[in-house]
Design an enzyme around this catalytic site. Structure first.
Site, PDB file in Angstrom:
ATOM      1  N   GLU A 131       0.582  -1.067  -0.010  1.00  0.00           N
ATOM      2  CA  GLU A 131      -0.167  -0.059   0.033  1.00  0.00           C
ATOM      3  C   GLU A 131       0.689   1.355  -0.336  1.00  0.00           C
ATOM      4  O   GLU A 131       0.572   2.427  -0.633  1.00  0.00           O
ATOM      5  CB  GLU A 131      -0.937   0.242   0.890  1.00  0.00           C
ATOM      6  CG  GLU A 131      -1.812  -1.421   1.133  1.00  0.00           C
ATOM      7  CD  GLU A 131      -2.661  -0.537  -0.189  1.00  0.00           C
ATOM      8  OE1 GLU A 131      -3.097   0.368  -0.555  1.00  0.00           O
ATOM      9  OE2 GLU A 131      -3.605  -1.868  -0.387  1.00  0.00           O
TER      10      GLU A 131
ATOM     11  N   TYR B 228      -5.592   7.119   4.026  1.00  0.00           N
ATOM     12  CA  TYR B 228      -6.303   6.171   2.799  1.00  0.00           C
ATOM     13  C   TYR B 228      -5.659   4.665   3.299  1.00  0.00           C
ATOM     14  O   TYR B 228      -5.988   3.450   3.252  1.00  0.00           O
ATOM     15  CB  TYR B 228      -5.991   6.513   1.059  1.00  0.00           C
ATOM     16  CG  TYR B 228      -5.737   5.218   0.657  1.00  0.00           C
ATOM     17  CD1 TYR B 228      -6.999   4.841  -0.410  1.00  0.00           C
ATOM     18  CD2 TYR B 228      -4.473   4.577   0.207  1.00  0.00           C
ATOM     19  CE1 TYR B 228      -6.502   3.673  -0.371  1.00  0.00           C
ATOM     20  CE2 TYR B 228      -4.161   3.250  -0.138  1.00  0.00           C
ATOM     21  CZ  TYR B 228      -5.637   2.799  -1.294  1.00  0.00           C
ATOM     22  OH  TYR B 228      -5.067   1.657  -1.238  1.00  0.00           O
TER      23      TYR B 228
ATOM     24  N   ASP C 213      -9.486   5.681  -2.007  1.00  0.00           N
ATOM     25  CA  ASP C 213      -8.741   5.712  -3.052  1.00  0.00           C
ATOM     26  C   ASP C 213      -8.908   7.297  -4.610  1.00  0.00           C
ATOM     27  O   ASP C 213     -10.377   6.849  -4.772  1.00  0.00           O
ATOM     28  CB  ASP C 213      -7.166   5.389  -3.742  1.00  0.00           C
ATOM     29  CG  ASP C 213      -8.220   4.606  -4.966  1.00  0.00           C
ATOM     30  OD1 ASP C 213      -9.721   4.133  -4.602  1.00  0.00           O
ATOM     31  OD2 ASP C 213      -6.922   3.687  -5.594  1.00  0.00           O
TER      32      ASP C 213
ATOM     33  N   CYS D 291     -13.756   1.023 -14.696  1.00  0.00           N
ATOM     34  CA  CYS D 291     -14.182   2.779 -15.405  1.00  0.00           C
ATOM     35  C   CYS D 291     -13.025   3.623 -14.862  1.00  0.00           C
ATOM     36  O   CYS D 291     -12.755   4.391 -13.683  1.00  0.00           O
ATOM     37  CB  CYS D 291     -14.952   2.938 -13.550  1.00  0.00           C
ATOM     38  SG  CYS D 291     -15.757   4.080 -12.905  1.00  0.00           S
TER      39      CYS D 291
ATOM     40  N   CYS E 226     -17.727   0.738 -20.249  1.00  0.00           N
ATOM     41  CA  CYS E 226     -19.430   1.225 -19.559  1.00  0.00           C
ATOM     42  C   CYS E 226     -19.900  -0.440 -19.904  1.00  0.00           C
ATOM     43  O   CYS E 226     -20.694  -1.012 -19.057  1.00  0.00           O
ATOM     44  CB  CYS E 226     -20.011   2.227 -19.221  1.00  0.00           C
ATOM     45  SG  CYS E 226     -19.740   3.572 -19.011  1.00  0.00           S
TER      46      CYS E 226
ATOM     47  N   CYS F 107     -19.275  -3.348 -16.715  1.00  0.00           N
ATOM     48  CA  CYS F 107     -19.291  -2.912 -16.302  1.00  0.00           C
ATOM     49  C   CYS F 107     -20.209  -3.330 -15.153  1.00  0.00           C
ATOM     50  O   CYS F 107     -21.502  -3.147 -15.324  1.00  0.00           O
ATOM     51  CB  CYS F 107     -19.231  -1.169 -15.057  1.00  0.00           C
ATOM     52  SG  CYS F 107     -19.411  -0.610 -13.783  1.00  0.00           S
TER      53      CYS F 107
ATOM     54  N   CYS G 239     -25.594   2.889 -12.512  1.00  0.00           N
ATOM     55  CA  CYS G 239     -25.010   4.395 -12.463  1.00  0.00           C
ATOM     56  C   CYS G 239     -25.595   4.827 -12.804  1.00  0.00           C
ATOM     57  O   CYS G 239     -25.795   5.324 -14.325  1.00  0.00           O
ATOM     58  CB  CYS G 239     -23.478   4.216 -13.129  1.00  0.00           C
ATOM     59  SG  CYS G 239     -22.592   5.360 -13.409  1.00  0.00           S
TER      60      CYS G 239
END
Length: 352
Positions: free
Chosen positions: A43, A125, A143, A195, A202, A205, A211
DNA sequence: AACTCGTGGTC
DNA sequence: TGACCAAGAGT
């Protein structure tokens, strides 16, 4: 539009179970989490950094320092050199400080978001990500990927950074109690592969039917961002001093630009920035060309000059070391100075 | 709150 | 090819 908690989180977790990326620091969906050390290390490396850039560094670090205790006893010099090229070197300084703090407390990371947040280098985060992924705590992980997905999902058009408050509230509302680590990683995978910032896919997705931005027909409009400031152009000089197959290297101050990194001596361009400074020797200097480099908030044109003579006594008044040319890769020069070194060793010329 | 702090890939 | 972008943190 049904962007309720259940509909979104279930659709996303189902998609993740089938399409999760296979990454070196990640466990398969539904299996026990990796060691906190590996989650934390990945991370930190991934802060503002792409997966592709991190992979080799993650392999090198975990091979050389397999545990937080092993990293804690490493020297500053070795860790900074191993981080060279990855950028944002304050991360490496905080990484080592954090490892030493954890090791001093028995080698175990705090297992709560609040405890993690108190460690050096762990902001909102990273503390949330480690709590969720390594310790399976419910945490709201936000994030840049999550910001983009959530802004589109709910068509939030308040410009960033101000719009982050509303985005966080919505992210909280769709984060499940169970599997919040998988949920966070699923959101990031979705943002990275479907995305995307430009040309989102899309049709692929799992959240398309939920959405709002997709329904509006312009998902790329989100998230809205405040305009950025122009980058000023700076100029500076760096000095290549070579004698007996060695080059004179210095270590930069512990804070500020490239802080703590080995470097070529320069004219103080970070403060002066007009290329007017002097080198650590009287010379004579011979021009070796220039190196262009773009940092986050300015661009730099670095003129490189070379001294090949043997009148180096005045260097004794400076901190530095003669570094063998055949081991220059191991010096851990940040990219700007690695470019300059390449130029010096190639003879005269230019490098954009 | 706004600024500092790297790098490489993408279009 | 320049501008944008990426699993942000510290001050």
């Amino acid at each position: 539009m049904d962007a309720s908690f259940d509909a979104v989180s279930r659709a996303l977790l189902d998609w993740y179970d089938a399409h999760a990326r296979d990454l070196p620091w990640r466990a398969r969906p539904g299996t026990p989490p990796p060691e906190p050390y590996r989650v934390w290390l990945s991370e930190v490396m991934l802060q503002q950094t792409t997966v592709a850039a991190v992979k080799d560094y993650f392999a090198a670090f975990t091979s050389r320092w397999p545990s937080v205790e092993a990293l804690a006893v490493a020297s500053d010099e070795d860790v900074m050199a191993a981080w060279a090229g990855l950028g944002y070197y304050a991360r490496a300084r905080n990484l080592l400080a954090c490892a030493r703090e954890v090791a001093a407390n028995g080698g175990r990371f705090p297992d709560t978001e609040e405890g993690l947040r108190a460690l050096p280098g762990l902001g909102a985060y990273t503390a949330a990500a480690v709590a969720a992924i390594a310790f399976e705590r419910r945490a709201v992980v936000v994030d840049a990927n999550v910001e983009r997905v959530v802004a589109r999902l709910f068509a939030l058009d308040e410009p960033l950074p101000g719009g982050r408050t509303a985005i966080r509230e919505r992210a909280d509302a769709i984060t499940p109690q169970a599997r919040s680590g998988d949920f966070a990683q699923a959101m990031m995978d979705l943002g990275a592969t479907v995305c995307t910032s430009r040309a989102p896919r899309c049709l692929l997705c799992p959240l398309a039917s939920h959405c709002t931005a997709q329904a509006m027909g312009e998902p790329e409009r989100f998230p809205v961002k405040a305009p950025k400031k122009a980058k000023p152009a700076r100029r500076g000089r760096a000095f290549w001093i070579e004698r007996d197959e060695h080059v004179w290297l210095v270590r930069r101050p512990g804070k500020g630009m490239l802080g703590g990194m080995r470097a070529l001596p320069d004219d103080g361009w970070n403060a002066r920035a007009d290329g007017s400074g002097d080198g650590p020797l009287a010379g004579p200097w011979e021009s070796a060309g220039k190196v262009g480099h773009v940092f986050t908030h300015f661009s730099l044109e670095l003129n490189l000059t070379v001294y090949l003579g043997d009148q180096c006594d005045s260097l004794a008044r400076h901190e530095g070391e003669w570094w063998p040319l055949e081991q220059l890769d191991a010096a851990g020069l940040p990219t700007l100075f690695a470019k300059a070194a390449r130029l010096a060793l190639a003879g005269t010329g230019e490098e954009a």
